[in-house]
Design a protein around this motif. Structure first.
Motif, PDB file in Angstrom:
ATOM      1  N   GLU A  51      26.966   8.532  52.650  1.00 36.68           N
ATOM      2  CA  GLU A  51      27.588   9.610  51.870  1.00 36.68           C
ATOM      3  C   GLU A  51      28.524  10.452  52.729  1.00 36.68           C
ATOM      4  O   GLU A  51      29.608  10.845  52.295  1.00 36.68           O
ATOM      5  CB  GLU A  51      26.505  10.488  51.245  1.00 36.68           C
ATOM      6  CG  GLU A  51      27.067  11.584  50.351  1.00 36.68           C
ATOM      7  CD  GLU A  51      25.994  12.350  49.592  1.00 36.68           C
ATOM      8  OE1 GLU A  51      26.346  13.329  48.916  1.00 36.68           O
ATOM      9  OE2 GLU A  51      24.808  11.960  49.687  1.00 36.68           O
ATOM     10  N   GLY A  52      28.121  10.715  53.976  1.00 36.26           N
ATOM     11  CA  GLY A  52      28.959  11.543  54.846  1.00 36.26           C
ATOM     12  C   GLY A  52      30.244  10.870  55.270  1.00 36.26           C
ATOM     13  O   GLY A  52      31.165  11.541  55.766  1.00 36.26           O
ATOM     14  N   ASP A  53      30.321   9.545  55.110  1.00 31.27           N
ATOM     15  CA  ASP A  53      31.532   8.809  55.483  1.00 31.27           C
ATOM     16  C   ASP A  53      32.439   8.523  54.300  1.00 31.27           C
ATOM     17  O   ASP A  53      33.534   7.970  54.478  1.00 31.27           O
ATOM     18  CB  ASP A  53      31.147   7.478  56.148  1.00 31.27           C
ATOM     19  CG  ASP A  53      30.382   7.680  57.442  1.00 31.27           C
ATOM     20  OD1 ASP A  53      30.685   8.660  58.154  1.00 31.27           O
ATOM     21  OD2 ASP A  53      29.476   6.872  57.725  1.00 31.27           O
ATOM     22  N   LEU A  54      32.001   8.894  53.108  1.00 28.84           N
ATOM     23  CA  LEU A  54      32.837   8.711  51.924  1.00 28.84           C
ATOM     24  C   LEU A  54      33.871   9.829  51.843  1.00 28.84           C
ATOM     25  O   LEU A  54      33.713  10.874  52.481  1.00 28.84           O
ATOM     26  CB  LEU A  54      31.964   8.692  50.666  1.00 28.84           C
ATOM     27  CG  LEU A  54      31.083   7.448  50.488  1.00 28.84           C
ATOM     28  CD1 LEU A  54      30.075   7.646  49.362  1.00 28.84           C
ATOM     29  CD2 LEU A  54      31.945   6.220  50.225  1.00 28.84           C
ATOM     30  N   PRO A  55      34.940   9.642  51.056  1.00 30.72           N
ATOM     31  CA  PRO A  55      36.004  10.650  51.000  1.00 30.72           C
ATOM     32  C   PRO A  55      35.483  12.030  50.621  1.00 30.72           C
ATOM     33  O   PRO A  55      34.637  12.167  49.740  1.00 30.72           O
ATOM     34  CB  PRO A  55      36.939  10.096  49.922  1.00 30.72           C
ATOM     35  CG  PRO A  55      36.712   8.623  49.956  1.00 30.72           C
ATOM     36  CD  PRO A  55      35.256   8.447  50.258  1.00 30.72           C
ATOM     37  N   ASN A  56      36.010  13.035  51.291  1.00 25.93           N
ATOM     38  CA  ASN A  56      35.648  14.419  51.017  1.00 25.93           C
ATOM     39  C   ASN A  56      36.629  14.963  49.986  1.00 25.93           C
ATOM     40  O   ASN A  56      37.586  15.660  50.325  1.00 25.93           O
ATOM     41  CB  ASN A  56      35.684  15.237  52.315  1.00 25.93           C
ATOM     42  CG  ASN A  56      35.136  16.632  52.107  1.00 25.93           C
ATOM     43  OD1 ASN A  56      34.536  16.919  51.076  1.00 25.93           O
ATOM     44  ND2 ASN A  56      35.357  17.494  53.074  1.00 25.93           N
ATOM     45  N   ALA A  57      36.404  14.604  48.737  1.00 24.41           N
ATOM     46  CA  ALA A  57      37.313  14.986  47.663  1.00 24.41           C
ATOM     47  C   ALA A  57      36.530  15.169  46.376  1.00 24.41           C
ATOM     48  O   ALA A  57      35.420  14.639  46.224  1.00 24.41           O
ATOM     49  CB  ALA A  57      38.394  13.921  47.471  1.00 24.41           C
ATOM     50  N   ARG A  58      37.117  15.899  45.476  1.00 16.63           N
ATOM     51  CA  ARG A  58      36.504  16.114  44.171  1.00 16.63           C
ATOM     52  C   ARG A  58      37.342  15.387  43.124  1.00 16.63           C
ATOM     53  O   ARG A  58      38.583  15.431  43.161  1.00 16.63           O
ATOM     54  CB  ARG A  58      36.419  17.611  43.838  1.00 16.63           C
ATOM     55  CG  ARG A  58      35.618  18.404  44.870  1.00 16.63           C
ATOM     56  CD  ARG A  58      35.542  19.871  44.518  1.00 16.63           C
ATOM     57  NE  ARG A  58      34.687  20.105  43.363  1.00 16.63           N
ATOM     58  CZ  ARG A  58      33.358  20.245  43.420  1.00 16.63           C
ATOM     59  NH1 ARG A  58      32.742  20.185  44.590  1.00 16.63           N
ATOM     60  NH2 ARG A  58      32.645  20.464  42.341  1.00 16.63           N
ATOM     61  N   VAL A  59      36.656  14.724  42.172  1.00 15.19           N
ATOM     62  CA  VAL A  59      37.358  13.932  41.165  1.00 15.19           C
ATOM     63  C   VAL A  59      36.776  14.224  39.790  1.00 15.19           C
ATOM     64  O   VAL A  59      35.630  14.670  39.661  1.00 15.19           O
ATOM     65  CB  VAL A  59      37.242  12.420  41.453  1.00 15.19           C
ATOM     66  CG1 VAL A  59      37.848  12.076  42.799  1.00 15.19           C
ATOM     67  CG2 VAL A  59      35.787  11.968  41.395  1.00 15.19           C
ATOM     68  N   ARG A  60      37.576  13.965  38.785  1.00 14.20           N
ATOM     69  CA  ARG A  60      37.050  14.042  37.409  1.00 14.20           C
ATOM     70  C   ARG A  60      36.252  12.779  37.089  1.00 14.20           C
ATOM     71  O   ARG A  60      35.187  12.859  36.487  1.00 14.20           O
ATOM     72  CB  ARG A  60      38.185  14.215  36.400  1.00 14.20           C
ATOM     73  CG  ARG A  60      38.907  15.539  36.501  1.00 14.20           C
ATOM     74  CD  ARG A  60      39.691  15.838  35.242  1.00 14.20           C
ATOM     75  NE  ARG A  60      40.454  17.068  35.391  1.00 14.20           N
ATOM     76  CZ  ARG A  60      39.936  18.288  35.265  1.00 14.20           C
ATOM     77  NH1 ARG A  60      38.658  18.428  34.968  1.00 14.20           N
ATOM     78  NH2 ARG A  60      40.689  19.344  35.431  1.00 14.20           N
TER      79      ARG A  60
END
Length: 298
Positions: A51-60
């Protein structure tokens, strides 16, 4: 990528869909949507990153393009069934969602051959509807990690048969009623059970008068796979029911049960179906018969 990076959608795909998904991304961006899309962000990539290596972004929405139901896409479909509103699978071609993963009230997006424009418009409509409803974006890392960790939905075995269970229930009830009837003689009653191909006829008499009558029929108002219960004597061929039970498979217990819709066969009309094992349904029926019989001697 900054901590407050936001997108309308993030996409995931298999290697063979790389080119097609690239076209969808391009038409979506032309339509005004913001898309998180990396050349290496395949299903394999999303499935094995911490999880910590996944993109640090917010999506709909997180969009996995599903052309085959593998371990990763199964997890994503399961997340939808469990109510994750941020996962929005795109079904490719004629793919059908397996029944155990299908959410009955979700309209899935679908990518038909060479119609990326149709998918883009449908996707834009979902994004606009989410905006209008005030739906918030969610961290894509959290969305994906949570979906991957969800427990599998227990499946109904392919070998489960409502008709086989109906037959087994009829046979069991007939055998148990036949074995129990002689016990009524101690109270001065005579009980008889006639076992037919599609009907079990139960009669309890005292001095030649019928004090209780029950017909258990194969099929009825609930469908031909159900067990129908008719209390009291009635004209042959008449259509009536005091309750009916449908065989269902309980994923909680891993066994078949009977879902009883009780109008009065057990002496009450609950309005809500209740599940019974065959053994428990017989016990409830016999308790009802004993109660009615006992009431006639008071």
């Amino acid at each position: 990528m900054s901590e407050d990076a936001t997108y309308d959608v993030a996409v995931s795909f298999t290697e063979e869909l790389r080119s097609t998904v690239g076209e969808v991304v391009e038409t979506s961006r032309q339509r005004g949507l913001t898309v998180l899309h990396g050349p290496d962000q395949t299903h394999e990539w999303w499935a094995h990153k911490e999880e910590g290596d996944l993109p640090n972004a917010r999506v709909r929405f997180f969009l996995p393009f599903v052309s085959t139901v593998d371990e990763f896409t199964t997890a994503m479909l399961r997340a939808v069934k469990e109510g994750n509103e941020h996962v929005l699978p795109v079904l490719v071609g004629d793919l059908t969602v397996p029944a155990e993963l299908l959410h009955p009230h979700v309209s899935y997006l679908r990518l038909a051959d060479h119609r990326t424009d149709q998918l883009t418009e449908a996707l834009a409509g979902r994004v606009e509807a989410a905006e209008a409803a005030g739906a918030q974006r969610a961290p894509v890392a959290e969305v994906v990690a949570t979906a991957r960790e969800a427990a599998p939905v227990p499946a109904v075995p392919a070998t489960f048969s409502r008709y086989a269970e109906q037959q087994a229930a009829m046979r069991y009830l007939g055998e148990q009623l036949t074995a129990a009837m002689p016990g009524l003689e101690r109270s001065g009653f005579v009980g008889t059970v006639h076992l037919g191909d599609s009907r079990i006829t139960v009669r309890v008499e005292r001095a030649g008068d019928t004090v209780y009558a029950l017909d258990i029929q194969r099929g009825g108002i609930g469908g031909d796979e159900t067990v129908n219960f008719v209390v009291g004597r009635h004209d042959a061929g008449s259509v009536c029911s005091n309750g009916w039970a449908r065989p269902v498979y309980s994923t909680e217990t891993g066994s078949a049960v009977l879902e009883l819709h009780d109008f009065s066969v057990l002496g009450r009309s609950t309005g809500e179906p209740r599940t019974y094992r065959r053994e428990d349904l017989f016990a409830a029926l016999w308790q009802r018969i004993s109660t009615v019989v006992a009431a006639t001697v008071r």
